[in-house]
Design a protein around this motif. Sequence first.
Motif, PDB file in Angstrom:
ATOM      1  N   ALA A  41       0.836  -1.211   0.000  1.00 33.17           N
ATOM      2  CA  ALA A  41       0.000   0.000   0.000  1.00 33.17           C
ATOM      3  C   ALA A  41       0.869   1.259   0.000  1.00 33.17           C
ATOM      4  CB  ALA A  41      -0.932  -0.009   1.209  1.00 33.17           C
ATOM      5  N   SER A  42       1.978   1.213   0.728  1.00 29.67           N
ATOM      6  CA  SER A  42       2.908   2.339   0.753  1.00 29.67           C
ATOM      7  C   SER A  42       3.508   2.574  -0.623  1.00 29.67           C
ATOM      8  CB  SER A  42       4.025   2.078   1.771  1.00 29.67           C
ATOM      9  OG  SER A  42       5.051   3.029   1.630  1.00 29.67           O
ATOM     10  N   ASP A  43       3.910   1.498  -1.274  1.00 27.34           N
ATOM     11  CA  ASP A  43       4.481   1.611  -2.622  1.00 27.34           C
ATOM     12  C   ASP A  43       3.463   2.221  -3.602  1.00 27.34           C
ATOM     13  OD1 ASP A  43       6.868   0.553  -1.739  1.00 27.34           O
ATOM     14  OD2 ASP A  43       6.525  -1.440  -2.601  1.00 27.34           O
ATOM     15  N   ALA A  44       2.209   1.805  -3.476  1.00 27.41           N
ATOM     16  CA  ALA A  44       1.162   2.334  -4.358  1.00 27.41           C
ATOM     17  C   ALA A  44       0.976   3.836  -4.117  1.00 27.41           C
ATOM     18  CB  ALA A  44      -0.152   1.585  -4.118  1.00 27.41           C
ATOM     19  N   ALA A  45       0.988   4.240  -2.859  1.00 29.11           N
ATOM     20  CA  ALA A  45       0.851   5.666  -2.537  1.00 29.11           C
ATOM     21  C   ALA A  45       2.051   6.448  -3.068  1.00 29.11           C
ATOM     22  CB  ALA A  45       0.719   5.850  -1.026  1.00 29.11           C
ATOM     23  N   GLN A  46       3.224   5.879  -2.962  1.00 29.66           N
ATOM     24  CA  GLN A  46       4.439   6.559  -3.439  1.00 29.66           C
ATOM     25  C   GLN A  46       4.384   6.750  -4.962  1.00 29.66           C
ATOM     26  OE1 GLN A  46       6.613   8.683  -2.327  1.00 29.66           O
ATOM     27  NE2 GLN A  46       7.808   7.326  -1.022  1.00 29.66           N
ATOM     28  N   ARG A  47       3.886   5.726  -5.666  1.00 30.17           N
ATOM     29  CA  ARG A  47       3.765   5.834  -7.127  1.00 30.17           C
ATOM     30  C   ARG A  47       2.796   6.951  -7.529  1.00 30.17           C
ATOM     31  NH1 ARG A  47       4.134   0.330  -6.677  1.00 30.17           N
ATOM     32  NH2 ARG A  47       1.887   0.005  -6.794  1.00 30.17           N
ATOM     33  N   LYS A  48       1.794   7.203  -6.669  1.00 28.41           N
ATOM     34  CA  LYS A  48       0.829   8.270  -6.928  1.00 28.41           C
ATOM     35  C   LYS A  48       1.357   9.632  -6.488  1.00 28.41           C
ATOM     36  CE  LYS A  48      -3.223   5.314  -6.387  1.00 28.41           C
ATOM     37  NZ  LYS A  48      -4.390   5.005  -5.553  1.00 28.41           N
ATOM     38  N   GLY A  49       2.546   9.643  -5.901  1.00 28.73           N
ATOM     39  CA  GLY A  49       3.115  10.901  -5.434  1.00 28.73           C
ATOM     40  C   GLY A  49       2.631  11.316  -4.058  1.00 28.73           C
ATOM     41  N   ASP A  50       2.010  10.395  -3.335  1.00 28.49           N
ATOM     42  CA  ASP A  50       1.460  10.684  -2.012  1.00 28.49           C
ATOM     43  C   ASP A  50       2.420  10.176  -0.938  1.00 28.49           C
ATOM     44  OD1 ASP A  50      -0.043  11.150   0.240  1.00 28.49           O
ATOM     45  OD2 ASP A  50      -1.797  10.008  -0.439  1.00 28.49           O
ATOM     46  N   ALA A  51       3.480  10.936  -0.695  1.00 34.65           N
ATOM     47  CA  ALA A  51       4.502  10.525   0.273  1.00 34.65           C
ATOM     48  C   ALA A  51       3.969  10.503   1.697  1.00 34.65           C
ATOM     49  CB  ALA A  51       5.717  11.446   0.172  1.00 34.65           C
ATOM     50  N   LYS A  52       2.991  11.357   1.996  1.00 30.71           N
ATOM     51  CA  LYS A  52       2.425  11.380   3.350  1.00 30.71           C
ATOM     52  C   LYS A  52       1.732  10.052   3.674  1.00 30.71           C
ATOM     53  CE  LYS A  52      -0.547  13.978   6.448  1.00 30.71           C
ATOM     54  NZ  LYS A  52      -1.465  15.111   6.605  1.00 30.71           N
ATOM     55  N   SER A  54       2.230   7.245   2.118  1.00 30.85           N
ATOM     56  CA  SER A  54       3.285   6.240   2.081  1.00 30.85           C
ATOM     57  C   SER A  54       3.968   6.134   3.446  1.00 30.85           C
ATOM     58  CB  SER A  54       4.304   6.586   0.997  1.00 30.85           C
ATOM     59  OG  SER A  54       5.353   5.647   0.978  1.00 30.85           O
ATOM     60  N   ASN A  55       4.318   7.283   4.028  1.00 31.79           N
ATOM     61  CA  ASN A  55       4.939   7.300   5.355  1.00 31.79           C
ATOM     62  C   ASN A  55       4.022   6.707   6.414  1.00 31.79           C
ATOM     63  OD1 ASN A  55       7.646   8.562   5.998  1.00 31.79           O
ATOM     64  ND2 ASN A  55       6.879   9.961   4.442  1.00 31.79           N
ATOM     65  N   THR A  56       2.750   7.040   6.336  1.00 28.76           N
ATOM     66  CA  THR A  56       1.784   6.526   7.307  1.00 28.76           C
ATOM     67  C   THR A  56       1.709   5.007   7.244  1.00 28.76           C
ATOM     68  OG1 THR A  56       0.505   8.564   7.190  1.00 28.76           O
ATOM     69  CG2 THR A  56      -0.628   6.614   8.050  1.00 28.76           C
ATOM     70  N   ARG A  57       1.627   4.448   6.035  1.00 31.82           N
ATOM     71  CA  ARG A  57       1.550   2.984   5.881  1.00 31.82           C
ATOM     72  C   ARG A  57       2.837   2.320   6.381  1.00 31.82           C
ATOM     73  NH1 ARG A  57      -2.400   4.405   6.329  1.00 31.82           N
ATOM     74  NH2 ARG A  57      -3.988   4.863   4.805  1.00 31.82           N
ATOM     75  N   LEU A  58       3.976   2.941   6.116  1.00 32.31           N
ATOM     76  CA  LEU A  58       5.251   2.387   6.591  1.00 32.31           C
ATOM     77  C   LEU A  58       5.326   2.432   8.113  1.00 32.31           C
ATOM     78  CD1 LEU A  58       7.546   3.941   3.877  1.00 32.31           C
ATOM     79  CD2 LEU A  58       7.080   1.491   4.187  1.00 32.31           C
ATOM     80  N   ASP A  59       4.872   3.526   8.719  1.00 28.64           N
ATOM     81  CA  ASP A  59       4.843   3.617  10.181  1.00 28.64           C
ATOM     82  C   ASP A  59       3.948   2.537  10.776  1.00 28.64           C
ATOM     83  OD1 ASP A  59       6.606   5.765  10.328  1.00 28.64           O
ATOM     84  OD2 ASP A  59       4.998   7.266  10.364  1.00 28.64           O
ATOM     85  N   VAL A  99      11.474   6.787   1.735  1.00 25.22           N
ATOM     86  CA  VAL A  99      12.486   5.915   1.115  1.00 25.22           C
ATOM     87  C   VAL A  99      13.287   5.193   2.202  1.00 25.22           C
ATOM     88  CG1 VAL A  99      14.629   5.903  -0.232  1.00 25.22           C
ATOM     89  CG2 VAL A  99      12.658   7.210  -1.036  1.00 25.22           C
ATOM     90  N   LEU A 100      13.708   5.930   3.218  1.00 19.73           N
ATOM     91  CA  LEU A 100      14.486   5.326   4.313  1.00 19.73           C
ATOM     92  C   LEU A 100      13.653   4.327   5.106  1.00 19.73           C
ATOM     93  CD1 LEU A 100      16.353   8.522   5.542  1.00 19.73           C
ATOM     94  CD2 LEU A 100      17.370   6.574   4.341  1.00 19.73           C
ATOM     95  N   LYS A 101      12.421   4.692   5.426  1.00 22.38           N
ATOM     96  CA  LYS A 101      11.552   3.785   6.197  1.00 22.38           C
ATOM     97  C   LYS A 101      11.267   2.510   5.409  1.00 22.38           C
ATOM     98  CE  LYS A 101       9.291   7.334   8.933  1.00 22.38           C
ATOM     99  NZ  LYS A 101       8.010   7.980   9.252  1.00 22.38           N
ATOM    100  N   ARG A 102      11.120   2.642   4.087  1.00 20.39           N
ATOM    101  CA  ARG A 102      10.878   1.452   3.268  1.00 20.39           C
ATOM    102  C   ARG A 102      12.064   0.496   3.358  1.00 20.39           C
ATOM    103  NH1 ARG A 102      11.209  -1.513  -1.098  1.00 20.39           N
ATOM    104  NH2 ARG A 102       9.302  -2.190  -2.131  1.00 20.39           N
ATOM    105  N   ARG A 103      13.275   1.034   3.273  1.00 15.22           N
ATOM    106  CA  ARG A 103      14.471   0.185   3.387  1.00 15.22           C
ATOM    107  C   ARG A 103      14.511  -0.513   4.744  1.00 15.22           C
ATOM    108  NH1 ARG A 103      18.787   4.557   1.088  1.00 15.22           N
ATOM    109  NH2 ARG A 103      18.071   4.551  -1.062  1.00 15.22           N
TER     110      ARG A 103
END
Length: 121
Positions: A41-52, A54-59, A99-103
């Motif tokens: 889900a984070s990756d999908a948000a990142q592809r849409k340009g929604d970094a916020k 993306s960060n929430t899903r990673l958290d 990007v860092l949280k994903r790693r």
Amino acid sequence: MAMTVGLMFAFFGSGTAIAAALPTTAAAACQPQHAQELLVASDAAQRKGDAKTSNTRLDEALALLGTRYRTQATIDDTGMHLIVANIQLHKGQIHQAAVLKRRILVERLRMCKVSSIPIIE
């Protein structure tokens, strides 16, 4: 099944820390399925340009995984990387933080898979 309580600490840049009691089983196993779904889900948000988002899903994924990925033999430096990611987030570098949280999440998921392999003596 014995129930124990573990503590999770969250530290903030101001030096403030909070602790939350988390119920765990005596043999809490690493089950990364939902964390992996949140990664997708984070990756999908990142592809849409929604970094916020993306960060929430990673958290959410990192919190869900907790420390169950670690064993006594694990050498884990991902906590330090998470501090750097949160610093980037507070500086407004939302994409870089994601990007860092994903790693970090990917590495913890790898450790989770390794810790789930039974050791034959």
